[in-house]
Enzyme design. Sequence first.
Site, mmCIF file in Angstrom:
data_model
loop_
_atom_site.group_PDB
_atom_site.id
_atom_site.type_symbol
_atom_site.label_atom_id
_atom_site.label_comp_id
_atom_site.label_asym_id
_atom_site.label_seq_id
_atom_site.Cartn_x
_atom_site.Cartn_y
_atom_site.Cartn_z
ATOM 1 N N ASN A 147 1.456 -0.220 5.722
ATOM 2 C CA ASN A 147 1.800 -0.969 4.512
ATOM 3 C C ASN A 147 2.534 -2.223 4.962
ATOM 4 O OD1 ASN A 147 2.757 -1.875 2.007
ATOM 5 N ND2 ASN A 147 4.558 -0.562 2.136
ATOM 6 N N GLY A 148 2.087 -3.392 4.506
ATOM 7 C CA GLY A 148 2.768 -4.629 4.889
ATOM 8 C C GLY A 148 1.780 -5.614 5.483
ATOM 9 N N LYS A 199 1.408 -1.852 -8.790
ATOM 10 C CA LYS A 199 2.657 -1.700 -9.534
ATOM 11 C C LYS A 199 3.841 -2.238 -8.742
ATOM 12 C CE LYS A 199 5.138 -0.080 -12.934
ATOM 13 N NZ LYS A 199 5.152 -1.002 -14.091
ATOM 14 N N GLU A 224 6.443 -13.736 -21.317
ATOM 15 C CA GLU A 224 6.120 -12.327 -21.069
ATOM 16 C C GLU A 224 4.837 -11.929 -21.822
ATOM 17 O OE1 GLU A 224 6.662 -10.032 -19.202
ATOM 18 O OE2 GLU A 224 6.438 -8.103 -20.201
ATOM 19 N N TRP A 250 -3.786 -1.784 -1.212
ATOM 20 C CA TRP A 250 -3.852 -3.024 -1.983
ATOM 21 C C TRP A 250 -4.186 -4.097 -0.956
ATOM 22 C CZ3 TRP A 250 -1.131 -7.750 -2.201
ATOM 23 C CH2 TRP A 250 -1.392 -8.528 -3.342
ATOM 24 N N CYS A 292 0.862 -1.157 0.000
ATOM 25 C CA CYS A 292 0.000 0.000 0.000
ATOM 26 C C CYS A 292 0.909 1.220 0.000
ATOM 27 C CB CYS A 292 -0.859 0.015 1.254
ATOM 28 S SG CYS A 292 -1.709 -1.552 1.521
ATOM 29 N N HIS A 351 4.218 -32.406 -24.809
ATOM 30 C CA HIS A 351 4.286 -33.098 -23.516
ATOM 31 C C HIS A 351 3.082 -32.762 -22.641
ATOM 32 C CE1 HIS A 351 8.232 -34.573 -24.470
ATOM 33 N NE2 HIS A 351 8.569 -33.345 -24.849
ATOM 34 N N LYS A 363 1.560 -10.464 -20.030
ATOM 35 C CA LYS A 363 0.990 -9.161 -20.403
ATOM 36 C C LYS A 363 -0.491 -9.302 -20.714
ATOM 37 C CE LYS A 363 3.236 -6.983 -19.304
ATOM 38 N NZ LYS A 363 4.580 -6.922 -18.764
ATOM 39 N N GLU A 404 -2.663 -10.148 -17.531
ATOM 40 C CA GLU A 404 -2.793 -9.145 -16.471
ATOM 41 C C GLU A 404 -3.659 -7.952 -16.855
ATOM 42 O OE1 GLU A 404 1.698 -7.214 -16.727
ATOM 43 O OE2 GLU A 404 0.712 -7.221 -14.814
ATOM 44 N N ARG A 429 0.962 1.778 -5.924
ATOM 45 C CA ARG A 429 1.160 0.739 -4.921
ATOM 46 C C ARG A 429 -0.131 -0.002 -4.583
ATOM 47 N NH1 ARG A 429 6.238 1.943 -2.476
ATOM 48 N NH2 ARG A 429 5.823 0.454 -0.844
HETATM 49 O O1 M6R Z 1 9.142 -3.713 -9.601
HETATM 50 P P1 M6R Z 1 9.539 -5.086 -10.039
HETATM 51 O O2 M6R Z 1 10.208 -5.064 -11.377
HETATM 52 O O3 M6R Z 1 10.376 -5.804 -9.027
HETATM 53 O O4 M6R Z 1 8.186 -5.867 -10.195
HETATM 54 C C1 M6R Z 1 8.173 -7.227 -10.495
HETATM 55 C C2 M6R Z 1 6.793 -7.676 -10.909
HETATM 56 O O5 M6R Z 1 5.878 -7.433 -9.881
HETATM 57 C C3 M6R Z 1 6.317 -6.962 -12.177
HETATM 58 O O6 M6R Z 1 7.193 -7.147 -13.235
HETATM 59 C C4 M6R Z 1 4.920 -7.478 -12.574
HETATM 60 O O7 M6R Z 1 5.004 -8.812 -12.968
HETATM 61 C C5 M6R Z 1 4.333 -6.608 -13.679
HETATM 62 N N1 M6R Z 1 2.990 -6.246 -13.361
HETATM 63 C C6 M6R Z 1 4.313 -7.267 -14.994
HETATM 64 O O8 M6R Z 1 3.798 -6.460 -16.001
#
Ligand code: M6R
Length: 606
Positions: free
Chosen positions: A98-99, A601, A479, A74, A2, A502, A483, A486, A27
Amino acid sequence: MCGIVGILGTQPVAGNLVDALKRLEYRGYDSAGVSTVENGVLGRCRARGKLRNLQSRLEEMPLKGHAGIGHTRWATHGAPTETNAHPHMTDKVAVVHNGIIENFKSLRERLEKAGAHFETETDTEVIVHLISQALEAGAAPETAVQSALKELEGAFAIAIIFGGHDDLMIGARRGSPLAIGYGDREMYLGSDAIALAPFTDRVCYLEDGDCVTLTRTSVAIKDENGHPVDRKISQSQASAMLVDKGNHRHFMAKEIHEQPEVISHTLAHYVDLSRNRVEIPDFNIDFATLPRITISACGTAYYAGLVAKYWFERYARLPVEIDVASEMRYREAPMQPGGLALFISQSGETADTLATLRYCREQKQHIASVVNVRESTIARESDAILPTLAGPEIGVASTKAFTCQLTVLACLAIRAGCERGHISSDQEMELVGQLLEIPRHISRILHDEKLFEKIAHDLAHSRDVLYLGRGSSYPIALEGALKLKEISYIHAEGYAAGELKHGPIALIDEDVPVVVVAPRDELFDKTVSNMEEVAARGGQILLITDDGEAADSFSTASNFILPKAHSFTNPLLFAVPVQLLAYHTAVFMGTDVDQPRNLAKSVTVE
Ligand code: M6R
């Protein structure tokens, strides 16, 4: 994870708290709230959902206190409702957190037996009652907080204000970041320097275990043993400007389009452009004698590390161990002292990555990190910082940070290859030259963006999508799937193309699109065989390649033909179409592209 902020101001602070929260919304954005103290009385305003909801509430019922705390959530413990929104409070104390408080259940049971009345499902509320009980027993605020902190297990950062105290704020951190901002007769607390940037650039990062007592004119920090300590005040580089979307509809679109520029900036930092040689500033590892590299990261950053594994092993003959940080932190992996542990993180605050870094430090590894936020905890705890020059990334889906991470890692792999005698001077110039071409190639792909829009409309109707790739295209397939899922919420999986038979091939039918990431490299023909297997089962193929002729011969596929580059740099190039596919699919579906549901994020909890 958060965002928290606190202000001891000279004017009503609610507006500034909300402004700071806007900068922390990356956050979390499940709910938001502020609490202020006015003439000794605590007031609070909270709202479910995005900050704009809190702003409207505050217009209806303004808070006038000159001291206050704010929070953007969050959700971890308890649904994202208004009741569970922070700050949590009694008439004596208001807390933002936060935490995660890991022992909250046992604390709650004990506090309830002692008569505390809990209103929420959160772990945070135990902090409120622990402090309130101590205050009721006659403790001074600082003593009450210290005694509560002793009871808490887990990782947290908190900011607290008190009924009856208009000039007092206490903050504490264990695991999660917290910074003090020094103003002119004003004091601030924030999860990061970015939140504080509009108010001050004089920032001090608390160390783990620190607790700070602030008034408008004084700062008293105690370490985990309760001893007074001084912590360095530094000049923050965080910009006070709130980054905007420019002419783009979403931050993600803007960030995708910034890639040619930010990759160029990143290259300029690592390449001597007059000689086409890699030069890594402030990096003193001797690759020639290094036995292996351990790489760890999460999410997209992990996939950047996976590409780097292919590069280090192939171009520098340097063994790489790589794992997602959430696994590596608990694996108790044996490590030979003196090795290099490399961490990759956009935010530099990811809890699992940070914990793995600390484990590797205990194992006597040299710590290097590829980070986008240079003032982050991961950067500060590293022996060597390898910055990405991507600029602020706001969209939750990482795009430009990923390709900048790849840029840095490519430079590092070239340097390793040179030092280990596997890349000659001419080859170095050739590979660097190829890297320098990447921004131009990406601009060309972006020029043809409309093509991706068209295909994305079809993809938007799918329930499941598979992504396939081989070699260094395999992480790009992973990746691409991440993408898509998400931001569009379509189920997607990435597989190594050779793994298809497999198991995953059982999923193929005419309703499952298969995105194949296949540059014309030495593995292309193998991937084509896997495409044939998909086609034979009626699967719809979407081929992303750089060989128009080969693509035409595969008549059942829809094709994207990318500019021809070197196989070394292809991951940088092929990352862009999978970003565009995901972006346009999500736009077509009308999802919240920049702030997709359930995500944040920066993931500062494990
Ligand atoms: O800030 P970071 O690069 O350590 O974050 C890692 C992941 O949380 C981040 O890459 C996440 O998977 C993204 N939402 C992907 O788009």
